[in-house]
Each structure stands twice: as C-alpha cells, then as structure tokens.
Design a protein around this motif. Structure first.
Motif, PDB file in Angstrom:
ATOM      1  N   VAL A   8       0.955  -1.061  -0.102  1.00 44.86           N
ATOM      2  CA  VAL A   8       0.082  -0.072  -0.117  1.00 44.86           C
ATOM      3  C   VAL A   8       0.924   1.256  -0.028  1.00 44.86           C
ATOM      4  O   VAL A   8       0.655   2.151  -1.084  1.00 44.86           O
ATOM      5  CB  VAL A   8      -0.957   0.010   1.308  1.00 44.86           C
ATOM      6  N   ILE A   9       1.718   1.352   0.763  1.00 40.44           N
ATOM      7  CA  ILE A   9       2.770   2.463   0.880  1.00 40.44           C
ATOM      8  C   ILE A   9       3.463   2.574  -0.321  1.00 40.44           C
ATOM      9  O   ILE A   9       3.773   3.697  -0.651  1.00 40.44           O
ATOM     10  CB  ILE A   9       3.830   2.115   2.222  1.00 40.44           C
ATOM     11  N   ALA A  10       4.014   1.574  -0.897  1.00 44.10           N
ATOM     12  CA  ALA A  10       4.443   1.661  -2.048  1.00 44.10           C
ATOM     13  C   ALA A  10       3.717   1.805  -3.434  1.00 44.10           C
ATOM     14  O   ALA A  10       3.991   2.408  -4.468  1.00 44.10           O
ATOM     15  CB  ALA A  10       5.482   0.473  -2.471  1.00 44.10           C
ATOM     16  N   GLY A  11       2.351   1.938  -3.161  1.00 44.58           N
ATOM     17  CA  GLY A  11       1.695   2.384  -4.425  1.00 44.58           C
ATOM     18  C   GLY A  11       1.177   1.324  -5.285  1.00 44.58           C
ATOM     19  O   GLY A  11       0.960   1.701  -6.361  1.00 44.58           O
ATOM     20  N   ASP A  12       1.610   0.142  -4.826  1.00 39.21           N
ATOM     21  CA  ASP A  12       1.327  -0.964  -5.758  1.00 39.21           C
ATOM     22  C   ASP A  12      -0.242  -0.962  -6.423  1.00 39.21           C
ATOM     23  O   ASP A  12      -1.120  -1.121  -5.574  1.00 39.21           O
ATOM     24  CB  ASP A  12       1.617  -2.242  -5.140  1.00 39.21           C
ATOM     25  N   TRP A  52      -3.908  -1.456  -4.254  1.00 41.00           N
ATOM     26  CA  TRP A  52      -4.744  -0.199  -4.515  1.00 41.00           C
ATOM     27  C   TRP A  52      -6.102  -0.611  -5.295  1.00 41.00           C
ATOM     28  O   TRP A  52      -7.143  -0.114  -5.039  1.00 41.00           O
ATOM     29  CB  TRP A  52      -4.057   0.959  -5.153  1.00 41.00           C
ATOM     30  N   LYS A  88       5.861   9.702   7.306  1.00 41.17           N
ATOM     31  CA  LYS A  88       5.098   9.515   6.072  1.00 41.17           C
ATOM     32  C   LYS A  88       4.730   8.329   5.420  1.00 41.17           C
ATOM     33  O   LYS A  88       3.866   8.374   4.706  1.00 41.17           O
ATOM     34  CB  LYS A  88       6.470  10.266   5.286  1.00 41.17           C
ATOM     35  N   ASN A 122       1.315   8.157   6.196  1.00 39.49           N
ATOM     36  CA  ASN A 122       0.666   9.287   5.715  1.00 39.49           C
ATOM     37  C   ASN A 122       0.372   8.169   4.258  1.00 39.49           C
ATOM     38  O   ASN A 122      -0.792   8.265   3.664  1.00 39.49           O
ATOM     39  CB  ASN A 122       1.575  10.338   5.200  1.00 39.49           C
ATOM     40  N   ALA A 123       1.252   7.670   3.556  1.00 43.38           N
ATOM     41  CA  ALA A 123       0.966   7.049   2.344  1.00 43.38           C
ATOM     42  C   ALA A 123      -0.080   5.765   2.596  1.00 43.38           C
ATOM     43  O   ALA A 123      -0.797   5.755   1.558  1.00 43.38           O
ATOM     44  CB  ALA A 123       2.257   6.445   1.843  1.00 43.38           C
ATOM     45  N   ILE A 131      -2.402   5.621   4.687  1.00 36.89           N
ATOM     46  CA  ILE A 131      -3.921   6.160   4.819  1.00 36.89           C
ATOM     47  C   ILE A 131      -4.373   7.059   3.655  1.00 36.89           C
ATOM     48  O   ILE A 131      -5.477   6.877   3.549  1.00 36.89           O
ATOM     49  CB  ILE A 131      -3.934   7.185   6.042  1.00 36.89           C
ATOM     50  N   SER A 132      -3.392   7.256   2.729  1.00 40.89           N
ATOM     51  CA  SER A 132      -3.925   8.196   1.673  1.00 40.89           C
ATOM     52  C   SER A 132      -4.585   7.075   0.746  1.00 40.89           C
ATOM     53  O   SER A 132      -5.468   7.582  -0.161  1.00 40.89           O
ATOM     54  CB  SER A 132      -2.776   8.773   0.871  1.00 40.89           C
ATOM     55  N   ARG A 138      -4.438  10.883  12.635  1.00 38.74           N
ATOM     56  CA  ARG A 138      -4.533  10.895  11.092  1.00 38.74           C
ATOM     57  C   ARG A 138      -5.664  10.463  10.546  1.00 38.74           C
ATOM     58  O   ARG A 138      -5.997   9.952   9.519  1.00 38.74           O
ATOM     59  CB  ARG A 138      -3.315  10.031  10.594  1.00 38.74           C
ATOM     60  N   GLY A 139      -6.627  10.393  11.583  1.00 40.62           N
ATOM     61  CA  GLY A 139      -8.028  10.103  11.269  1.00 40.62           C
ATOM     62  C   GLY A 139      -8.454   8.922  11.218  1.00 40.62           C
ATOM     63  O   GLY A 139      -9.548   8.453  10.770  1.00 40.62           O
TER      64      GLY A 139
END
Lengths: 574, 574
Positions: free
Chosen positions: B172-176, B180, B201, B204-205, B207-208, B229-230
């Motif tokens: 998830v953090i890597a934006g795979d 996603w 960070k 953050n990634a 949760i984004s 962070r919600g």
C-alpha cells in the motif's frame, strides 16, 4: 506511478505544500505545527520537510478544515447557488447540505434539477436533500406535488444525497403510508428531521421512522431529549432563529456530545452573510460563549461529515480532499478570521476575494410560467356576508400568527381594508399553473397605510401574495409580479413604486450578493414609504402563506388554520 | 396500519415491553429508568407506561445495547460460526465484524461463501470483511489467489460489508497497483487496516489509500499518531495480544476520543471465551482500569456501529433493532455480568444458556481436497550440502522468530534433527491443490524430543505443517492429517498418538465450544508427552508459516524471510 502514495512518502514533490501551518486537528483536539502536502486535490501527508511544486508559507498561522453547513436553504438568500458559493467560500465554507424545497415548490422537479446543475463546479460543494414535503400541506398549491415516486426518482438521478427535512411530523407520528413511503424511498441515507417541540412517545414514533436528526430544538431540554433518542442535533443559528446560545450549554457539559451535534444556518440573507459571515460567524459566537475551540470546530467540520457520511472530508488528514483555510491568527480563538481558502487543493479565496468566475445564463431554469389569469377588480371585491371577519394577526418578531375576529369595515355592502385599525387586504394568487385560483383575506399588523406590497416568495408554495390598502394597488402589484416573472413589488394606485425581479423561480436573482442586499434594502425603504412599520416586511409577508404554522394563514385555497379540523377557515366569522 | 408507529405512540400494545430497566444511554452517558417497547424486532419506544403482549420486569437492573466486536477471526476459535455465535450471544454480543481470511486461504471463494451461509439466522449478526490479502505474500500458497476482481465479486454477491484488514502495508505504501485496486474495488465501505509500527510519512501513504482504521497499535504513541491521522483505533484485546491496558490511557485522557475508538478481540480461542468471556470481558477490564463505564460501553456499541455504518444498531433508541441485554446489577460497573440477552426482540439467552439450535451438516463447505501426494521417506531426506544450516528460532511468548545459523548434525551424509540442541525437522506440504510441493527446514525451541506434531492450521495459507524428531513420525503425521481431511496430529513412529479432526477447511470443527476446548487441551497434553515444552504448541507451530512476519519462516515454497531481498532463503547457510 501512484502519484498520491509517492507524494505522501515524500518521494516526489507534492502539487502544493502549505509550510509551517498550525494545523487544528479535529481528531485530537490539538494543534500540530506542520507541513501539509497536497496531490491531485487530495491531502497526501502531514509532517515535516515536504516539498511542493507550489509552496506556501503559513508562517505559523492556524489551519482549519473546510467548514460544513449541515442545513441551509440557499433560496432564502435570494442568491443563485454560484453566488451563494462565492460569498460563503470566502468565509471558509467548503460544503453545504442544502434543502431545495423552496425552488421545488416553485418549479417542481425542474427546480431541483436547476439547483443541482447550477451547483456543479463551485468553490463550495453543495449536496442536496430530497425535498420531502412538497407541498407542505394539502392546503398549499405548489407547481407540482413531489410524492414518494418523485423522491425515489431524485435519488436515482443522483440529484440528492440525503432526505431533506421531514417537516410533516404529524403524519410521520401518525404512521401515514405516503409519508413513510417517502422516507423509505430515500433508502439508507441520512434522513433529516424537523420536529419542533415533539417529545415523549410522539418523538419515539417520529424517530422510529428512521429520521435521525433535528434542527428545530429551541430549548435545552428539547435538545437533550432528542440527543438521548439517538438524533444528531443540528444547532441552528439562522437569521431569524438564533438558537446557538440556548443549546450550547448541552455541549459544554459533555464534550462527547460534540460527536453527535453540528451547527447549521437554515435560513440566511445575503446581507447577513456579507455583514456577519457564514460558519465563521458561528465559530466566533461559540468561542465567545466559552465553548472549547476544538469542540466548536468539530461541530462545523468532522461531526457534520460523519452524520452526512462524507468520508472524504471533515479533517486535515491523508486521503481527504484538500479543503482547508488559513486564519489570520495562530490559533482558532484569536478572532477566527478566515484569510486564505483552498478547495480541492486550489486556492479559491484570499481576504474575502474569491477567485472564481461564472456565467449564469446557461443555467436558467427551464420552467417559466407566465401568469395571465389575474383576477379583475370586480372579482377582488368581498361582499359583506357577515358582520365579523377572521383576520390574520401578525406578531412582530415571531413566525406565529393569531386568528383575530374583527368587525368588518364596509362600504356599499363591500368589506374594505381598515387602515385606521392597521388591517390590510391580502390576496394570494396561484402562479405556477396559471389556474387563476385566488383567495382574499385580511391581515392586521403590517402597518400599511396606502398602496400594496407583493411578493412571489411566499412559503412554501410560493404563489403570489399581495397585501394592500386598496384593490387598485393590489391589482397593480399582481400584474407587476406577473410581468417580472416573479419578484418583489411596491405599488400605489396604478404606479409601480419599486420592484425587484427574482427570475429564478420567483425566488432568486442573478445579481451579486451585494446587489441583492442593496435591492432588498431599497424595496424595504419603498415599503416604509407606504407606512409599513414592521421589520423585514417581505419576510413577514412570505410567511403568512405557510400553512403548517399556526394559527391563521392564507393560501390560494383560502384561509388555513392547521390546528383546526377542518383547517380551511371561512372569511366571515359569524 | 403502521404497527411500529402505533406501538411507539403507545396506541397498541407492543410485542414486548421490558419494564423498569435502568437503560444505559450511550448517547448521553446517563441511565434512564424506563420501559423499552419492542415491535417487529425493532425498538419502538423508551418511556413510561408502555404495555406489551409480552412483558418482562427488569426490576431496575441495567440494560445495555447488544455489544459489537469490530474485528474477529472466527476460525481462530476452531468453532463454526453457529457455535461461535452460541458462545458469544450468551455474553451479550449481538454483532461481529469477521475477517474470514483464514478460511479464504484454505478454501478460496467457497470458504467465504461457507462462512456467509453458515452465519445466517444466528443469534449474533456476523458481517464479513472482504479478505484483502490472500495470499499474505507471494511466498505462500493458498487454495487460490483472491485478486482485485475477486474482491469486487465478493461485494457484488453481498458476502462482504467492509474491506478486511489490509495487511500488505508495504505494498500500500509503495503504491502497488494490484493492492490499491483491491482497496478501490471495495468501494465506499469501511476499509480496515493492519499497519503495525507504521508511522510518519509511510503512515501518510498508507492512509492516503483510504484505509481508515487499525487494530495493531501496541504503544500509546502509535495509537495517538494513528488517531491524529483520522484512523479509527481498534484497541485489541486478543488471546495472544492484550493491548487494552496499554492503549486505554489515550481514551481516559479525552473522552471525545471514544467516538473514534472501539475494542476488538482479533483472535480468541474457544477456551478463552468460555473461561473469560467475549466483549463482556473487555468491559470488565476497562472498568477495572478506571475507564468511565459509559465511555467503555460506547466503545463496544455505538462507536463500532458508527465506524461500520451500521445505522440500525449501537444504542437503545427508537428505530434500532432490538438487540440488548440485562445485567445482573443495577449499574454497569457492578460486576458487568450479562444475564438475559435479546436479539431482534427475541430472548436468546439467559444465565449463559442460549436458546438456539442448529444443524451443521447442510452447511459444510463444498470444497474438499483430499491430499494424496505425500512425500516419500526418501524425498524427505536432506543431503548435507553444507556445514551450517539456517534454523527457525522460536521465541517463547512472541510471534517474532529469529534466523539462527547452526552447525548441521549429519548421519551418513544426511542432515538430521538434533534433539539434544532442541532442533527439530519441519516440513510444510501444500494441501489445497494436492501438488505434492513441500519444503523441509529446521526449527529450534519447540522442545520436541521424539515423535512429531502436525497441523493444518498454518497461517495464512494453512498448508500442512509438521515438526518432528524423525522422518517416520513426520510422515505418519502428514498421512494422518491427510486422512483427517485436516486437523491436529501427534505421532510417534508409525503410531498416531492423538488426533483432532478439523473438517471445515482444516481449520474448524463441528463440535461444541466446550468439546473443542477439551480436545485442544488433550492434544496439547499428547504433545507434552513428546517432550514439547513450549506453551500453546499448536498455535506456535501455526505461526511458523506466516511469511509476512520476520524473521525466518517456512512455507511450501521454502524458507522465507520477508525482511530480505530476495526473501526466499536457502537451507544451507554457507
């Protein structure tokens, strides 16, 4: 590449970074001096050392999430949605939950369609409630009835996000199938309520329908009971109904209640927003009243987002849309003056200037009814068929009216206005389908000494309403309103002394908010010239037609007193 | 007639009235001595003087809403969903948010389908998360991979209500894109997370992506950051991971946080529930720790209902389903012992007895794989191709393992277990598609002196895992597990010393909870007979295959250390 994740990690420059912001965190109730990175209109990260393609130094000033108004009737401001958005965006508002029941009375489904269309691409997101009570009662005549099938259709079309205020609480409590059908047709969405003074078992019955919020609490006790029954409490601070100070002690007593409360505006005027503000004003009031600034902020951001299931907003955290503002001060309770405003990561306002242009013409409502069937002078005459007449008694500063029974003043067998006793004639003319149906009555307390005042804003059906001292002035006003295609009129004899067109459904203008405020002031001055002594005469006039509020009102169907059975009341009292 | 509204008004008798209940109101945080009227399974009203067709006198005892477990793996209890519901309903649980990723590894989509089908009509509502990480990593071999299309399909079929814990936080953090894609395929639903130790960070990634809760906080600092962070914080109190006492100070510091926190069980055993309880135990712990009883109650009722968007439950107010319990005491903090339990307005339990019968046979999973390809004795032999071998180092009381590099003990050029140094041989055999693929390794720290222990519970892919002192015992265990169709086995030479069948996907039994607890105790005693000294040996064994936790693990693909690149590790260290 997943730009959002990469920007969140700090591996690529964000589209925008606000540096050194004192971020007001609505989840923790604390400040965090931090950078806020934005990518693709979404908040990517909060933290130190983000860099952006665009960089903005907040210099330690407070940053707040875009504010949310949980219940507003845009039509009340007489501003079009783009103009409403322009004035409120400058105040830090990013989202408005609008109940378009005024335009839906005036133009039916096409009115809702207009509001929806006109609200796209604005610096404020407008989400609509499906207008649940059109007409407000069977004794009012809107453009068309919006029944349970119409409600279902609004959701299918994507116009509506929640059910608009369910004002017909007696029918809900009674278990009426048509009204429950409307609620169920809305589906699994927030179902907003309107149940003034409803309590005990009647409140149980109202809530058992699924309606789960209310903005009509005017006493602490009422708010506490509704909260205890699982309702979200919308604390209203409107132009005419300022309930905030009354209800705030509930939230001050237990901060956890702030998770189930929000603050809403309901009805505002353009002038009110220009002079006092929008949600920023509510924040200033709450802070002045001693509410913890973060509790106050939650009630105009996260709490309404939670209630309305707007999971993409409410706080400044990753993944939420980049709606936020910087204040002038370093903390919330330092004047609470909104300076720069961002919407979806783009700056939309600075110091009250909104960087936003729009064109109106293409968005005009498709439905335009031209009224041709206007009663004749002869038809307006009231033959004296009794000695005493029922008269609407206006109470200054209240939306409640009284039923007065007065001696009729007559002339040649005709009942005429009695200006010496401050009694004017009042006429309501159906305007939406040009049926020519009208009703005549009398009203005491407006102060009219000569001429007439008229309006196409006449809750909730918004037919033409005119009050005047003589038939000629009344007819001039009716014809004038017809000629304007809706608006406000002040007449004397056959002269139109002042008029203000409201071309959008007879409710709203294409002018700027500042111009609308000036026009309304000009119209009020003209009305004063006829002797009108009451404050906000056009607003008072507009509420004389609202059949769901006691006691005596008038619609195109005649006198109505909703507390009586049957509610239709004759003109003569004997 | 609208019966619900009529019952709410008190105009007709309700189906059921609980009289004189000291209702714990989670909205106000106060008690209300009141009657509660129920109609059509829904709460009609709270108030005085309701009458019912059935009447129950609570005699002033405390009434609480049905409790909600926000995150549980039912498979961990080895109980079927009906049996899980029987044991937890008695404890006042009315709703469980289950993540069925164990059965989904073992049986794929049909495993999820079984769980869904087996969970209908129970005294506890079970809502499922779509298992988001099957397999947990590419180095595990489940029955089938469940990709983004499978996730979409689960929601289309109505099996799932939210996204199950997104454990693949690095991706998830890597934006795979695939990961996603799974998140976005779930749509606008609660997206539950699992991000142990993720911060700054990287958080953050994570949760984004929209993932908005986490149940892996093990320090106060971690919980505070995620809350800020919600994220909704799921405070876990599981059999192996009791985090409640650690995290509670956060909630005690600010009661408003309770609106964004809930308490969850994650992994429990049948014995744990029988001896200690379910959400009732969490309540007792919180009260003992000095949490305000109403704050505690909110975190097992209203807060999870809000997070999971279960608008029909969470409190005892009109319109909500009639899920509630009476305690033995008059207030919450008087022992918190659940006595009578109602579900949808029907009494389902009294004093721990559940009035509920079910049949298992019809609900058996459709997929049954019979393992025939079992390695031969010759195939299991490890030729000494080096002097030092990598060995899994078990750490008692922790799910973390170490990578040890030990001198190989050899006999005739073959590496053999070294029981004097507490090193056993470990074999994992793919069982879902009978490919015959297996891997061999060594493990230190189980205490095995002779024989073998084996299990088909082997996170997360749940292939067969056997650890033993000699190949014959290991083969007996593999054959035994195959013969059982999954389960637990303790062997010595060619004797099966003890076995326990887990026919539901090799994970769960059809037995009663009490029997399962006894069977597991019997198996543990049998393992002790082989010298096994570690506590909960079958649980420890099952986690040796979980490739996503450092350091060295073993799957059917071989040794895996997820912290290394590449993660597949050879047997020999030199």
């Amino acid at each position: 590449m997943n730009r959002l994740a990469a920007a969140a990690r700090g591996d690529i420059p964000a589209d925008l970074v606000i540096h050194n912001a004192n971020v007001a965190n609505v989840y923790t109730g604390q400040y965090e001096l931090s950078d806020v990175a934005v990518c693709s209109g979404v908040i990517a990260g909060i933290g130190k050392d983000y860099t952006g393609r665009v960089n903005f130094d907040a210099e330690g000033r407070a940053m707040i999430p875009g504010m949310i108004d949980g219940h507003a009737h845009i039509e009340s401001t007489m501003m079009s949605p783009p103009e409403f958005a322009r004035l409120t965006a400058a105040r830090g508002t990013s989202t408005v939950m609008a109940d378009p029941h005024e335009i839906s009375n005036a133009l039916g489904m096409s009115g809702l369609q207009y509001m929806f269309t006109a609200s796209q691409g604005l610096p404020v997101d407008v989400f609509f409630g499906a207008p649940s009570c059109v007409p407000a009662s069977p004794f009012e005549t809107p453009y068309e009835e919006l029944d349970m099938n119409a409600i279902a259709s609004m959701f299918r079309k994507g116009y509506t996000q929640h059910l608009g205020e369910m004002m017909n609480f007696p029918a809900v409590i009674a278990g009426d199938a048509e009204v429950w059908g409307k609620i169920l047709a809305a589906g699994n969405v927030p179902l907003t309520g309107h149940a003034p003074g409803v309590s005990g078992k009647a409140l149980n019955a109202y809530i058992s329908s699924g309606v789960n919020s209310d903005h009509e609490c005017t006493t602490l006790e009422e708010a506490r009971e509704k909260l205890s029954r699982g309702m979200y409490i919308m604390i209203r601070e409107g132009a005419s109904f300022p309930d905030l100070k009354t209800i705030l002690p509930m939230v001050k007593a237990n901060p956890l209640y702030a998770a189930r409360c929000m603050v809403v505006s309901d009805d505002l005027t353009a002038r009110y927003i220009l002079e006092r503000g929008h949600m920023d004003e509510k924040m200033r009031i709450m802070i002045r009243e001693g509410v913890d600034p973060f509790i106050a902020l939650r009630m105009v951001t996260l709490s309404p987002a939670e209630y309305f299931r707007l999971y993409d907003r409410g706080g400044i955290v990753p993944g939420k849309i980049a709606d936020f503002s910087l204040l002038e001060g370093r903390v919330i309770d330092e004047g609470f003056k909104v300076k720069e405003v961002w919407k979806n990561g783009l700056q939309v306002a600075n110091d009250g200037d909104v960087f936003y242009r729009y064109e109106h013409e293409e968005l005009a409502p498709v439905t335009k009814v031209r009224v041709k069937n206007i009663p004749t002078s002869e038809q307006l005459k009231v033959k004296a068929e009794g000695r005493r007449i029922n008269v609407i008694g206006v109470t200054e500063g209240s939306v409640i009216t009284k039923t007065l029974q007065l001696e009729a003043k007559t002339q040649n067998g005709i009942v005429i206005p009695d200006t010496e006793r401050d009694t004017a004639k009042i006429v309501v003319l159906e305007r939406h389908n040009d049926t020519g149906r009208f009703a005549v009555g009398f009203v005491q307390g407006l102060g009219i000494k000569r001429g007439a005042v008229g309006s196409s804003v006449a809750h909730d059906a918004h037919n033409f309403v005119v009050a005047g001292a003589d038939d000629e002035s009344i007819l001039t006003a009716l014809k004038g309103l017809a000629g304007l295609g809706g608006g406000l009129a002040v007449t004397e004899g056959n002269n139109m002394r002042a008029s203000f067109a409201l071309p959008i459904g007879g409710l709203m203008s294409y002018l700027k908010g500042e111009e609308i405020a000036a026009e309304l002031a000009r119209m009020e001055t003209a009305a004063e010239g006829l002797g009108v002594s009451i404050a906000h005469p056009f607003m008072v006039l507009s509420f004389l037609c609202l059949s769901v509020i006691p006691e005596l009102r008038i619609t195109d169907q005649g006198y109505v007193d909703i507390t009586k059975n049957p509610p239709l009341i004759p003109l003569f009292a004997d």
